[in-house]
Design a protein around this motif. Sequence first.
Motif, mmCIF file in Angstrom:
data_model
loop_
_atom_site.group_PDB
_atom_site.id
_atom_site.type_symbol
_atom_site.label_atom_id
_atom_site.label_comp_id
_atom_site.label_asym_id
_atom_site.label_seq_id
_atom_site.Cartn_x
_atom_site.Cartn_y
_atom_site.Cartn_z
ATOM 1 N N TYR A 19 4.427 -12.341 13.715
ATOM 2 C CA TYR A 19 4.268 -11.020 13.112
ATOM 3 C C TYR A 19 4.885 -9.909 13.961
ATOM 4 C CZ TYR A 19 2.064 -7.550 10.096
ATOM 5 O OH TYR A 19 1.829 -6.535 9.216
ATOM 6 N N PRO A 23 7.875 -7.143 10.663
ATOM 7 C CA PRO A 23 7.797 -5.680 10.542
ATOM 8 C C PRO A 23 9.024 -4.963 11.096
ATOM 9 C CG PRO A 23 5.711 -6.562 11.313
ATOM 10 C CD PRO A 23 6.696 -7.694 11.367
ATOM 11 N N ILE A 26 11.780 -5.338 8.427
ATOM 12 C CA ILE A 26 11.541 -4.480 7.268
ATOM 13 C C ILE A 26 11.813 -3.020 7.617
ATOM 14 C CG2 ILE A 26 9.758 -3.649 5.686
ATOM 15 C CD1 ILE A 26 8.468 -6.444 5.930
ATOM 16 N N HIS A 137 11.492 -6.590 1.809
ATOM 17 C CA HIS A 137 10.276 -6.029 1.242
ATOM 18 C C HIS A 137 9.640 -6.991 0.236
ATOM 19 C CE1 HIS A 137 11.638 -2.345 3.149
ATOM 20 N NE2 HIS A 137 10.519 -1.757 2.793
ATOM 21 N N ALA A 140 7.605 -9.531 2.000
ATOM 22 C CA ALA A 140 6.292 -9.003 2.360
ATOM 23 C C ALA A 140 5.368 -8.958 1.152
ATOM 24 C CB ALA A 140 6.443 -7.603 2.964
ATOM 25 N N THR A 188 0.465 -2.427 4.806
ATOM 26 C CA THR A 188 1.295 -3.309 5.629
ATOM 27 C C THR A 188 2.725 -2.790 5.734
ATOM 28 O OG1 THR A 188 -0.041 -5.239 5.021
ATOM 29 C CG2 THR A 188 2.172 -5.663 5.864
ATOM 30 N N LEU A 189 3.276 -2.324 4.623
ATOM 31 C CA LEU A 189 4.651 -1.825 4.643
ATOM 32 C C LEU A 189 4.777 -0.564 5.488
ATOM 33 C CD1 LEU A 189 5.844 -2.375 0.952
ATOM 34 C CD2 LEU A 189 6.458 -3.689 2.994
ATOM 35 N N ALA A 192 5.091 -1.643 8.936
ATOM 36 C CA ALA A 192 6.418 -2.196 9.202
ATOM 37 C C ALA A 192 7.450 -1.086 9.346
ATOM 38 C CB ALA A 192 6.812 -3.143 8.074
#
Length: 475
Positions: A19, A23, A26, A137, A140, A188-189, A192
């Motif tokens: 992880y 991120p 992205i 994206h 994700a 989450t985005l 990132a």
Amino acid sequence: MDVLLLSRLQFAFTIAFHYIYPPLSIGLGVILVAVEAAWLRTGNPLFHQMARFWTRIFALTFAIGVATGIVMEFEFGTNWASYSRFVGDVFGSALAAEGIFAFFLESGFLAVLLFGWNKVGPRMHFFATCMVCLGAHFSAVWIVVANSWQQTPAGYHIVGEGLHARAEIIDFWAMVFNPSSMERLSHTLCGAWQAGAWLVVSVSAWYLLRRRHVQFAQRSMRVGLIAALIASLLQVATGHLSAHGVAKNQPAKLAAFEGHYATEPATLWLFGWVDQQQERVRFGIGLPRMLTFLVHNDFNTPVTGLREFQPEDRPPVGFVFQTYHAMVGIGMAMIGLAAFSMWLIWKKRFFRQRWLLQLLVFSVLGPQLANQFGWWSAEVGRQPWIVYGLLRTPVGLSRVVRAETVLISLIMFTLIYALLFAVFIFLMNEKIQHGPDDADLVPSGKLAGHKRHAAAHGVTRSLATIEQSDESRAG
């Protein structure tokens, strides 16, 4: 040795290491789209140089991310076979969608992004950049959808009984838009986007401190800080929405986040230590009834406490409390740092603050730590359920795996990942030390008209003058 504990540690270690990279990919994808769009719109060769340089950094993070993600797929079948059988129909659909909509899209245009600068037109290259960013994206999207289904299952029915029971999809879109998926995806985005933006800020600050590639670094710094400020503010909004969803769908998790035991109006703790024996928060500072206000928009509605749940159904409160508050604290600090830096830029005083540039060099660690703490809070806060309300974590463990085997593989993964991380740092350092190429200041393709070349050569001369001046002052 406990095979369950070792298996959980192994999966936690491998996913935490993996992880680090998605991120960044992205977030850098968004930066690449922004700077290449600016190059197409303005013709400023600095934007072309920025796009070329950050594409090289993107390629490195993408490659390491792919390599580290493969291991987890095998862990599902080795350590967690019973879990895989239970969720196979759900995860199979989501991961198949990722392969179709994300992996093929991203990998199909990746070669054009990396090697097509002088082989396709600028607009076609920009289209490829957009598709790679969109593919990242989409990846994700489907991973978060699958994980969110574990948090808030929907669109399924149970087939079979006992150890042979499994979840089967009856409504694909109900599974996709389960109660927590969109809230968790947006949060989450945003994390990132911050990871990519603060990497750009960190590298730019390092160049400015050493007076290298000054115009490139100043422009990259502005782009990175704007992206960081926007993403960090959106992070607060999406986090608030996500907390509302947790309060509704996983009240035990929210109670663990705040060390809240009694069902009553709840305090929002800024920090503290959970005394699980006395069922209270000690050595803390909090805002009385503020958690109630954030959840219910008033100060009197009770918030469900942990005493409503049996002790065996409660998450590990102490760990979840600390990781959650660490995530929130780092997030608020990043907002303050981005806002203060942008204010100094507006006042035209930013680039004279060496102490701030030194701090910004380490800012890349902030979103990485916050992302890790947030992920740990969400996953450990779901315990003791591996699928919330349906499957307990011990039941999902493979019945033939042995503790010795898991321990040996954990040690091997640790050594291999340590080596892989060292390679990543070495290669990243090589690319940063090399810096952007002055040759990239000259746009190529259909936009390389007479005025574009003239502007590019002007920037090249100005950069050379700056560097000569810096060398003279250093001497």
